[in-house]
Design a protein around this motif. Structure first.
Motif, PDB file in Angstrom:
ATOM      1  N   ALA A 167       0.831  -1.212   0.000  1.00  0.00           N
ATOM      2  CA  ALA A 167       0.000   0.000   0.000  1.00  0.00           C
ATOM      3  C   ALA A 167       0.861   1.256   0.000  1.00  0.00           C
ATOM      4  CB  ALA A 167      -0.934  -0.009   1.214  1.00  0.00           C
ATOM      5  N   ALA A 168       1.955   1.235   0.762  1.00  0.00           N
ATOM      6  CA  ALA A 168       2.845   2.396   0.794  1.00  0.00           C
ATOM      7  C   ALA A 168       3.500   2.619  -0.565  1.00  0.00           C
ATOM      8  CB  ALA A 168       3.913   2.209   1.872  1.00  0.00           C
ATOM      9  N   LEU A 169       3.934   1.533  -1.202  1.00  0.00           N
ATOM     10  CA  LEU A 169       4.530   1.653  -2.531  1.00  0.00           C
ATOM     11  C   LEU A 169       3.516   2.190  -3.532  1.00  0.00           C
ATOM     12  CD1 LEU A 169       6.634  -1.649  -2.706  1.00  0.00           C
ATOM     13  CD2 LEU A 169       7.522   0.678  -2.621  1.00  0.00           C
ATOM     14  N   ALA A 170       2.281   1.678  -3.464  1.00  0.00           N
ATOM     15  CA  ALA A 170       1.230   2.165  -4.362  1.00  0.00           C
ATOM     16  C   ALA A 170       0.942   3.640  -4.105  1.00  0.00           C
ATOM     17  CB  ALA A 170      -0.039   1.333  -4.179  1.00  0.00           C
ATOM     18  N   GLY A 171       0.930   4.024  -2.824  1.00  0.00           N
ATOM     19  CA  GLY A 171       0.705   5.422  -2.472  1.00  0.00           C
ATOM     20  C   GLY A 171       1.784   6.335  -3.024  1.00  0.00           C
ATOM     21  N   GLY A 172       2.972   5.788  -3.287  1.00  0.00           N
ATOM     22  CA  GLY A 172       4.063   6.575  -3.845  1.00  0.00           C
ATOM     23  C   GLY A 172       3.795   7.085  -5.252  1.00  0.00           C
ATOM     24  N   PHE A 173       2.824   6.475  -5.948  1.00  0.00           N
ATOM     25  CA  PHE A 173       2.484   6.968  -7.282  1.00  0.00           C
ATOM     26  C   PHE A 173       1.956   8.402  -7.227  1.00  0.00           C
ATOM     27  CE2 PHE A 173       2.115   2.414  -8.673  1.00  0.00           C
ATOM     28  CZ  PHE A 173       3.019   2.499  -9.729  1.00  0.00           C
TER      29      PHE A 173
END
Length: 425
Positions: A167-173
């Motif tokens: 989720a954190a990686l996805a939020g980085g978009f």
């Protein structure tokens, strides 16, 4: 107790003692002064490293090395040049796009500059961009690798905060797209106003050949990101895919890398990883000291006494993080600030994923600012320019980075929407 640790740490840091040693001495001195058993030190250090997710760190570092040695970064730049070079300020936009694509494999801002920096700066100066501006743009766009999945800093921050790494990686978009847009806009206006650069039009047949040749290089981020967010692989497994893919393309597709180069690349990746994880181990003990001393509760109480509005709290935290990021290594800052600042943010109603991604984005500003910005050092090295000239040229870019951070604090959905869309958190 916490103030003793921080005081010793900062004093040694100012005296020029290496960061990990400064932090280690501060931790040991605090344990001795307050009569805390030293057995805590090895136990906490080992516990902080007992994570499958952290295996991704050395793998993504190695992937970055393989991209640099395997000709992948060169093909990424040339392919982006064909697409964006025909517009005003085109090579500045190429610089931004190349870093975004590179970040989708390597996850490292420093690797971005080392791998792409010389290519980008040479191309921009050859097309009549001032060298300081070319170096500044190369430096600032490298921060995209710390935001775009699979960011090494994001993995460390999510692991520290005990939230979903996916989720954190996805939020980085969200921050990545915001930063790409504002950087492209400011590059266009600066290029138009000052007459930077020449338009670079590639003949159709040659351009088509370059783009087709670059597809294997540009395909890496697609394979890795689709694999992660479709649930086919975990972030750690995606790191292994990145290494395998970069090796396959570099050796067998582009043939720019030889097998005999592998041992050196592995050793270099190990040295870089060892530096990161040593800081992480020692910071794990420091975080424990902060917790038993009640520092997170004290900071939370202070911030909430100023305001309970989540936007105001995040703006204050952003200011704190930008200042900390200018004087501290980013891995250490993540490990030390997360347990201290996160409780205040969550108490104010901030989503933990919003906090983690915002934390990395705000600290990323410190990658490109004096006195300890590692990307600034790297840009100075690859460009051959003194840091002062690069900093002066980067002032407009610093401004838009801060604007982007403010936007992320005010509009949490910029982070939460891609996180909710791409993961089941």
């Amino acid at each position: 107790m916490s103030l003793t640790l921080l005081g010793i740490f900062l004093l040694l840091l100012l005296l020029g003692v290496p960061l990990s040693i400064s932090l280690g001495i501060g931790v040991i001195a605090t344990l001795l002064i307050f009569d805390i058993p030293l057995d805590l030190l090895p136990q906490s250090m080992m516990s902080s490293m007992n994570s499958f997710l952290l295996v991704a760190v050395p793998l993504f570092v190695l992937a970055g090395n393989l991209m640099s040695g395997g000709g992948i970064s060169d093909r990424i730049f040339r392919g982006a040049e064909v697409i964006f070079g025909r517009f005003r300020g085109g090579l500045g936009q190429v610089n931004i796009a190349s870093s975004a694509i590179f970040g989708g494999i390597s996850g490292s801002s420093v690797a971005d500059i080392v791998s792409l920096g010389k290519i980008e700066i040479k191309a921009m100066t050859d097309h009549k961009y001032p060298r300081p501006y070319a170096a500044a743009m190369t430096m600032v766009t490298a921060t995209l690798s710390s935001l775009i999945p699979p960011s090494i800093l994001m993995i460390i921050a999510a692991s520290t905060a005990n939230v979903s790494v996916g989720a954190a990686l996805a939020g980085g978009f969200g921050p990545s797209i915001v930063l790409i847009i504002v950087l492209m806009l400011v590059n266009f206006f600066l290029s138009a106003r000052h007459g930077y650069g020449e338009v670079s039009r590639t003949p159709f047949k040659k351009g088509l050949r370059i783009v087709l040749e670059g597809i294997p290089a540009m395909g890496g981020p697609v394979i890795i990101l689709v694999g992660m967010f479709s649930g086919l692989v975990t972030p750690t497994e995606a790191a292994a895919v990145a290494v395998f893919y970069s090796l396959l393309v570099g050796v067998y597709v582009y043939r720019d890398m030889k097998w005999r180069q592998m041992p050196k690349m592995i050793v270099d990746a190990g040295l870089t990883t060892g530096t990161i994880l040593l800081i992480a181990m020692i910071a794990g003990v420091a975080s424990y000291i902060f917790t038993i001393d009640g520092l997170p509760a004290k900071v939370s109480s202070w911030l909430l006494s100023v305001s309970t509005n989540p936007t105001i709290v995040m703006l204050l935290i952003g200011l704190i993080l930008i200042v900390i990021g200018t004087v501290m290594d980013k891995v250490a800052a993540i490990l030390l600030c997360t347990p201290v600042l996160m409780p205040a943010a969550v108490s104010a109603g901030v989503d933990p994923i919003h906090f983690v991604v915002f934390l990395v984005a705000a600290l990323a500003v410190g990658l490109v600012t004096p006195p300890v910005g590692v990307c600034l050092f790297a840009a100075s090295y690859v460009s051959g320019l003194p840091m002062e000239k690069i900093v002066k040229a980067a002032v407009p870019l610093y401004v838009v980075m801060v604007v982007a951070i403010v936007m992320l604090a005010i509009f949490p959905q910029l982070i939460l929407w891609p996180a909710d869309l791409l993961t089941d958190r």
